[in-house]
Structures are given as structure tokens and as C-alpha cells.
Design an enzyme around this catalytic site. Sequence first.
Site, PDB file in Angstrom:
ATOM      1  N   ASP A  28       0.850  -1.401  -0.183  1.00 52.70           N
ATOM      2  CA  ASP A  28      -0.140   0.234   0.006  1.00 52.70           C
ATOM      3  C   ASP A  28       0.894   1.131   0.015  1.00 52.70           C
ATOM      4  OD1 ASP A  28      -2.855  -1.029   2.125  1.00 52.70           O
ATOM      5  OD2 ASP A  28      -2.068  -1.703   0.448  1.00 52.70           O
ATOM      6  N   GLU A  30       3.646   1.890  -1.144  1.00 55.36           N
ATOM      7  CA  GLU A  30       4.210   2.322  -2.702  1.00 55.36           C
ATOM      8  C   GLU A  30       3.096   2.882  -3.515  1.00 55.36           C
ATOM      9  OE1 GLU A  30       7.072   2.246  -3.922  1.00 55.36           O
ATOM     10  OE2 GLU A  30       6.620   2.093  -6.344  1.00 55.36           O
ATOM     11  N   TYR A  31       1.964   2.268  -3.269  1.00 50.27           N
ATOM     12  CA  TYR A  31       0.693   2.919  -4.108  1.00 50.27           C
ATOM     13  C   TYR A  31       0.385   4.434  -3.736  1.00 50.27           C
ATOM     14  CZ  TYR A  31      -3.987   3.402  -5.811  1.00 50.27           C
ATOM     15  OH  TYR A  31      -5.179   3.915  -6.496  1.00 50.27           O
ATOM     16  N   GLU A 115     -12.258   7.631  14.111  1.00 50.75           N
ATOM     17  CA  GLU A 115     -12.483   6.037  13.621  1.00 50.75           C
ATOM     18  C   GLU A 115     -11.204   5.375  13.405  1.00 50.75           C
ATOM     19  OE1 GLU A 115     -15.704   5.923  10.657  1.00 50.75           O
ATOM     20  OE2 GLU A 115     -16.963   7.459  11.981  1.00 50.75           O
ATOM     21  N   LYS A 117      -9.445   3.322  11.074  1.00 47.05           N
ATOM     22  CA  LYS A 117      -9.523   3.033   9.503  1.00 47.05           C
ATOM     23  C   LYS A 117      -9.182   1.491   9.298  1.00 47.05           C
ATOM     24  CE  LYS A 117      -8.331   4.606   4.989  1.00 47.05           C
ATOM     25  NZ  LYS A 117      -7.970   3.315   4.146  1.00 47.05           N
ATOM     26  N   ASP A 119      -9.005  -1.916   8.045  1.00 47.93           N
ATOM     27  CA  ASP A 119      -8.217  -2.459   6.827  1.00 47.93           C
ATOM     28  C   ASP A 119      -9.026  -3.635   6.130  1.00 47.93           C
ATOM     29  OD1 ASP A 119      -6.534  -1.988   4.826  1.00 47.93           O
ATOM     30  OD2 ASP A 119      -4.714  -2.843   5.809  1.00 47.93           O
ATOM     31  N   ARG A 138     -18.088  -1.495  -3.527  1.00 53.23           N
ATOM     32  CA  ARG A 138     -17.823  -0.252  -3.786  1.00 53.23           C
ATOM     33  C   ARG A 138     -17.355  -0.310  -5.363  1.00 53.23           C
ATOM     34  NH1 ARG A 138     -12.856   3.565  -1.902  1.00 53.23           N
ATOM     35  NH2 ARG A 138     -11.755   1.889  -2.701  1.00 53.23           N
ATOM     36  N   TYR A 227     -19.864   2.480   9.105  1.00 53.81           N
ATOM     37  CA  TYR A 227     -18.937   3.665   9.492  1.00 53.81           C
ATOM     38  C   TYR A 227     -19.892   4.894   8.629  1.00 53.81           C
ATOM     39  CZ  TYR A 227     -16.675   2.603   5.246  1.00 53.81           C
ATOM     40  OH  TYR A 227     -16.086   2.135   3.824  1.00 53.81           O
ATOM     41  N   LYS A 293     -13.549  12.569  11.004  1.00 52.90           N
ATOM     42  CA  LYS A 293     -14.897  13.321  10.027  1.00 52.90           C
ATOM     43  C   LYS A 293     -15.299  14.332  10.929  1.00 52.90           C
ATOM     44  CE  LYS A 293     -15.600   8.613   8.574  1.00 52.90           C
ATOM     45  NZ  LYS A 293     -16.635   7.488   8.664  1.00 52.90           N
ATOM     46  N   LYS A 317      -2.577   8.320   8.023  1.00 54.44           N
ATOM     47  CA  LYS A 317      -2.278   6.559   7.836  1.00 54.44           C
ATOM     48  C   LYS A 317      -1.327   6.533   9.046  1.00 54.44           C
ATOM     49  CE  LYS A 317      -3.223   4.330   4.423  1.00 54.44           C
ATOM     50  NZ  LYS A 317      -3.242   4.474   3.114  1.00 54.44           N
ATOM     51  N   CYS A 411      26.717 -28.529   6.324  1.00 51.67           N
ATOM     52  CA  CYS A 411      26.002 -27.595   7.327  1.00 51.67           C
ATOM     53  C   CYS A 411      27.145 -26.221   7.462  1.00 51.67           C
ATOM     54  CB  CYS A 411      26.810 -28.217   8.914  1.00 51.67           C
ATOM     55  SG  CYS A 411      26.583 -26.966  10.147  1.00 51.67           S
ATOM     56  N   CYS A 414      29.941 -26.095  10.499  1.00 54.70           N
ATOM     57  CA  CYS A 414      30.825 -27.315  10.932  1.00 54.70           C
ATOM     58  C   CYS A 414      31.307 -28.117   9.586  1.00 54.70           C
ATOM     59  CB  CYS A 414      30.421 -28.041  11.928  1.00 54.70           C
ATOM     60  SG  CYS A 414      29.110 -29.511  11.374  1.00 54.70           S
ATOM     61  N   CYS A 429      21.831 -30.483  10.601  1.00 59.19           N
ATOM     62  CA  CYS A 429      23.104 -30.935  10.747  1.00 59.19           C
ATOM     63  C   CYS A 429      23.086 -32.141  11.618  1.00 59.19           C
ATOM     64  CB  CYS A 429      23.914 -29.719  11.124  1.00 59.19           C
ATOM     65  SG  CYS A 429      25.649 -30.399  11.729  1.00 59.19           S
ATOM     66  N   CYS A 435      29.337 -29.800  16.317  1.00 57.32           N
ATOM     67  CA  CYS A 435      29.105 -28.453  15.564  1.00 57.32           C
ATOM     68  C   CYS A 435      29.094 -27.350  16.437  1.00 57.32           C
ATOM     69  CB  CYS A 435      27.583 -28.832  14.916  1.00 57.32           C
ATOM     70  SG  CYS A 435      27.257 -27.262  13.930  1.00 57.32           S
TER      71      CYS A 435
HETATM   72  S1  IVH Z   1     -15.443   6.665   5.592  1.00 63.54           S
HETATM   73  C1  IVH Z   1     -16.886   9.586   1.970  1.00 63.54           C
HETATM   74  N1  IVH Z   1     -14.496   5.322   7.598  1.00 63.54           N
HETATM   75  O1  IVH Z   1     -11.255   3.525   3.776  1.00 63.54           O
HETATM   76  C2  IVH Z   1     -16.035   8.818   3.038  1.00 63.54           C
HETATM   77  N2  IVH Z   1     -14.079   4.689   5.562  1.00 63.54           N
HETATM   78  O2  IVH Z   1      -9.924   5.451   1.591  1.00 63.54           O
HETATM   79  C3  IVH Z   1     -15.772   7.349   2.880  1.00 63.54           C
HETATM   80  N3  IVH Z   1     -12.469   2.885   5.641  1.00 63.54           N
HETATM   81  O3  IVH Z   1     -13.368   3.138   0.996  1.00 63.54           O
HETATM   82  C4  IVH Z   1     -15.199   6.401   3.833  1.00 63.54           C
HETATM   83  N4  IVH Z   1     -12.405   2.462   8.001  1.00 63.54           N
HETATM   84  O4  IVH Z   1     -13.077   1.224   2.605  1.00 63.54           O
HETATM   85  C5  IVH Z   1     -14.448   5.730   6.332  1.00 63.54           C
HETATM   86  N5  IVH Z   1     -14.161   4.496   9.579  1.00 63.54           N
HETATM   87  C6  IVH Z   1     -14.094   4.641   8.283  1.00 63.54           C
HETATM   88  C7  IVH Z   1     -13.307   3.579   7.434  1.00 63.54           C
HETATM   89  C8  IVH Z   1     -13.122   3.926   6.124  1.00 63.54           C
HETATM   90  C9  IVH Z   1     -11.924   2.101   6.687  1.00 63.54           C
HETATM   91  C10 IVH Z   1     -11.955   2.551   4.145  1.00 63.54           C
HETATM   92  C11 IVH Z   1     -13.174   2.460   3.214  1.00 63.54           C
HETATM   93  C12 IVH Z   1     -13.026   3.381   2.340  1.00 63.54           C
HETATM   94  C13 IVH Z   1     -11.404   3.931   2.327  1.00 63.54           C
HETATM   95  C14 IVH Z   1     -11.233   5.212   2.086  1.00 63.54           C
END
Ligand code: IVH
Length: 677
Positions: A28, A30-31, A115, A117, A119, A138, A227, A293, A317, A411, A414, A429, A435
Site C-alpha cells: 500500500d 508504494e501505491y 474512527e 481506519k 483495513d 464499492r 461507518y 470526520k 495513515k 552444514c 561445521c 546438521c 558442531c
Molecule cells: S469513511 C466518504 N470510515 O477507507 C467517506 N472509511 O480510503 C468514505 N475505511 O473506502 C469512507 N475505515 O473502505 C470511512 N471508519 C472508516 C473507515 C473507512 C476504513 C476505508 C473504506 C474507504 C477507504 C477510504
Amino acid sequence: MTQLDVIKDQLREHNHSYYILDDPRVPDAEYDRLMQQLLTIEKANPQWVTADSPSQRVGDKPLESFKQVTHAIPMLSLDNVFNGDDLCDFDRRVRERLNKYLQRPLDQPIAYACEPKLDGIAVSLTYEKGMLVTAATRGDGSRGEDITQNIRTLDSVPLRLIGKNWPETLEVRGEVYMPSVGFEALNTKLVEQGLKTYVNPRNTAAGSLRQLDSRITAQRPLEMCAYSIGLVSEESPLPPQHFDILHQLQVWGFKINAEMRRVLGIEACLDYYQALAVKRSHLAYEIDGIVFKVDELELQKSLGFVARAPRWAIAHKFPAQEEMTRVLKVEFQVGRTGAVTPVARLEPVFVGGVTVSNATLHNMDEIQRLDLHIGDTVIVRRAGDVIPKVVKVVLERRQANAQVVEAPLTCPKCKGPVEREDGETALRCVNGLSCAAQIVQAIKHFVSRKAMDIDGLGEKQVQSLVESGRVKHIADLYALDQTALIAMDRMGEKSANNLLSALQKSKSTSLAKFLFSLGIREVGEATARSLALHFGALDNIKAADIQSLLAVEDVGPIVAQRIFHFFTDNETLAVIDKLQNLGVTWPEFDPVDTEQQNLPFKDICFVITGTLTSVSREELKIQLQELGAKVASSVSKKTDYLVAGDKAGSKLVKALDLKVPVLDESQVQMMMANAQA
Ligand code: IVH
């Protein structure tokens, strides 16, 4: 091709493997880096932004094999920040915008919902008249896949809303994820079946949810946390704050995250981030950051959206747990029992909060399973305090000169012969205590805390004692004198004296500890203890044949063989004699008429797992053993209770499978208190 085109193409490719194929090719981090680069270039040159830029959409086209669902309201993504300054900038932009459009005082702090995030994979669930009618992924944000049948198999998703006053149409959005325990257990099973394993829980959740056969999904331990909401009919109004809406959803039957908090101002958000960063490795599921949020829906509405994400939310992150690096070479290490283990030497990489330059490859089978060559680019994962692991080879990056890893024929220490025993994955070994590597490991084990507990001998010192020829086997330790010790590197008179008194003190031990410290293969602490309790005296063990060894609880045919062989080897017996002659001693007893027979937990077998809070696992084990219990290291049909602390892993899964009763810390404490009363 311009640099911009290259970045876009790479992002498209990664998107495709991540979202469509559930098979991430790069970590992730790298992305995220590529996306940041793209956003920076596009910000500086808005005229270059095209409609098909990866910055302009979320995810990618769904697979054709599921029915398509169009989202009434697009499912968007979140912008990311990676440090506190950028988080504060986000908050400043929010306040400035609200000041400009609503004349809200600039210095009035914002209430934020914080909240974890999660995974996993984002889903949308639509309820009509309280019944679940559609569930969708999604997808590309506008259109996703119809996964209703699969979602129905999740226990955490209500099929019918509970309570009353829910809107006629209610779309709930959330994350489907796989708790860490389930992820580990599933991968263990896949390895046993010789199947491809999953790289991380996110990828596992996605793969499990997007099964065309929902019976497979049903077997996977997936969970869903709500969420946010999507389309909602207006006849029964929801609360005006995000945080309260989620609690309303909880009342209607949804799982919401227990760590969620509402705070005032960005400083409190930073504190929350820090607190969760510490808690992260103890959570039962993986999170890759914190989502903040703006809590007031009115304020959210006036902040609105930009192409990719809302202006009212941000993801802060955590440092990545997966990174990409290169395998410089593969070396083989020799362990205490002669097992020859391959270790990947890596180009150093910062992952999971530390710099990693080695990762164990376990055995040759694992190398084959990964198809790992020297020179390969690999994904390394380090989650929590777990040992770094190579989880995947990035085959697309393999160079023509990548080298196959050859199993060693001799080995590495030894140069003696290396063998692979039937049914074993490890190379070994066969030179045993001639040894040097095995002697060093044997001594390290002998002096370790749970064995003879001799303080003051680190790896370096043991190595130098063995290499200088002063110590050839464990008994030689007790023959060391002050002169010999002071001659060693970095050993002053004081540390030499400390070591001598530690050696002296260690001579009074218990039979169980002594047996454990000898390092007999397959004889861990629990078995050593069972042997001691069963036989009472060392001479009885020396004289035991296979049949009588099999009578000991916890000892099966393989272990019995190992013990029998160990005590029929003349060299070994000579070392044991020497240890006893040098003063190592323990109380012996007749197991038949000791009080052990009347202890309250006699014949009860416990296994302890996970992180305990009031005592360490080790302390609890001793407390249980003092009451006569047996404490084993793995769960089997013979286990009477599993004591499970926080973040319990595969043992908990196995106990649940075998219907072994599971106790938490307070329950076991209660049981002990009652037994003693
Ligand atoms: S809110 C418009 N809340 O993160 C707001 N997303 O990069 C939409 N995710 O697609 C997302 N935990 O898959 C929200 N507590 C959380 C989350 C959360 C994980 C993921 C979700 C979303 C991605 C956003």
C-alpha cells in the site's frame, strides 16, 4: 511517454491487481507514494488533469462475473495525510472554508468523530422496510458488484433491522474485514492444504467476500462494521451528527467500532492518533490509520466534495506494515537442534516502525512456495511485534540474473553432512554437539531464564568461549574460573565475579528445569515438567524404556524416542555426570506419595494464550502448576481449559473448533481462588 503517464499507468495497474484481482502486487505504501506524486504534479499543473486519471476515480471496474449494482450516491474515497502537520493543515482548511461560507468563527474548534481506519473492503447495504435487500461492493465508486448472498452469511450484518423508527429506505456503508486470528488460522489451513496463502487480512477479506460460491464466504470469519450512511428516505429523520447516527445504527443492529470517539479540536485528534498507534498491535483486527470526520452534518454539507474525496474527512495513515525490498542473499543458520534454517538478507527497509534487514524463510518448502530467488524484489510484512516475514515475490520485477536458492549439502558452520528426515520440513546438521553452532545454541538455551537462569552470558560471550575452546559442552561452564573469564573480551573483574556467583547460584535447581535445560529435542518446559512429576528422580528417567516413557502425559511415540535416545547416548550421560559432579543438584522425590496427588487441579490440563493484563503468562502457568494443573503448549482434545488473553491467536480458533471451554483472565483467577478457599 511522460513521467506523468508512467505514474498513471503504474497506478492503473496496481489498482487493477488490488481492487479487481484481490492480488496486490506492491505494498500500500508504494501505491500511496505514487498517488501522492500524481496529486502533486496535477496540483501544480491543473491543465494536465484528464478524466481518466487515477486521481479522478476510486478503485476500478468490477469483475463481470457478479451482477452490477449502481450506487445511488457514489461511494467515494478519503484523502490521506502521513503526519501531524498535514493533519493540522486539513483542520485549518476546514475552518477557513466554514469561516468563508458560513461566517463561522475561524478559531472555533471543530468537533470530529475519530474512527480506526479498518483495513478491509467497503460495502453498501440497502434495507427496504427494515429488510436487507441488496449488498454491494464499492467497485469503481459508481458501480459495484452485487454480493447480497455473500453478505447474508456474515453474523455481524443484520438481515432485518431491530428496534423501530428506521427509515423506509436505509443504505448503510461500512467495512468488511477479517480479524487477525481468523486470518492466521485461514493461512495456516491453506499452507497445510498446499494452497496459495493470502498476503494480508485486507486481501483475505476481499477474496473471501467476492466468492461466487457464498458457502465459501460463510466459512470465513468476516465481520462488518458500519461507518456511514448512503441513501436514506426522509420520513424519519436521523440525528444531525455523524457520531450519533452511528450509535443509532448500532441500536438498529449494526456493529460499530468500539474505539470510536468524538473529540473537540485537532489537538485532541492528534492525541487520539497517538493513543491508537500504541493500541494498534493489541487490536483484534488490522487498521492502517485513523479517519477523522467533521461531526456536524450541516458543516459536512457546506464543505462538500472534491473529485476523489469529501472535504470534511481525512485519513491519517500509520507507518506501513508492508514494504518492498530486495533479497541480497539467502544464508543458512544452524539452530540448537541442528535445524538448518534459511534467512533472507534484505536491502534494509523501514517497515512496521523498524528497519528490517533479515527475514526468516522457515524452510526450503517455504522458499519453493514463495518461488523466491536471490535478487528478487519481495514484499516484507511486519505487523505488531511479529517477526518480519517475506509474504510475496513481485514476479514482474524479477531480473534475468535472479538466482535459484540451493539447499546446502553440508552444514554452513561445521561442514558436516546435512539431512532431511522423513516427514520433516527442516534440514538438519547431524554432527550434534561437535558442531560449534549447535554448541553455542545449546549453551544459550542452557543458560536462558527458563532453564538454568544464568545471568551474564550473552551470545557474543558464549561464542567466544566456544571458539576459544574453553567450553566444549555445557558442563564446562561450571569449570570456568576467574582467570579464564577475565581473559575474555569485554569481561572485567566485576562481571566475571557476577557471572561466577550466577553460575554458583544456578547449581541448585529443580529436576524439571534441569531436564528442560538439557535441550532434548521436542522436550519443552511442559514435557520436562511432566517427566519430572512422573518419574521424580533422574535415575528413573535414565532407566525408563520407551513403554514407560509413553505412560507420561504429553509424551507421544516421537518424543519418547527422542528422550530414550538422549539418555542412552554415552557422551550425553558423561556430560550429565559431570554436571552433577560439579555440584548441580535438585530435590528428588517419590512421585507416588507426594502431596502432588491431592492438589485441587490435579489432572486438569490448561493452555494459556494471548496477552494477559494482571499477570504474565509465565506467572499464571506457575500458579496453575502449583495447584497441580498441567499447562501444555498446544490445544488438543485433552485440553480442559484454554485461558485466552487479548489478541489470542490460532490456539483460540482450535479451542473453539474442539469445543474446549475458554476462560478469560478473571475467570481463571476466580477458579484458582475457589480452589484454594
Ligand atoms: S469513511 C466518504 N470510515 O477507507 C467517506 N472509511 O480510503 C468514505 N475505511 O473506502 C469512507 N475505515 O473502505 C470511512 N471508519 C472508516 C473507515 C473507512 C476504513 C476505508 C473504506 C474507504 C477507504 C477510504
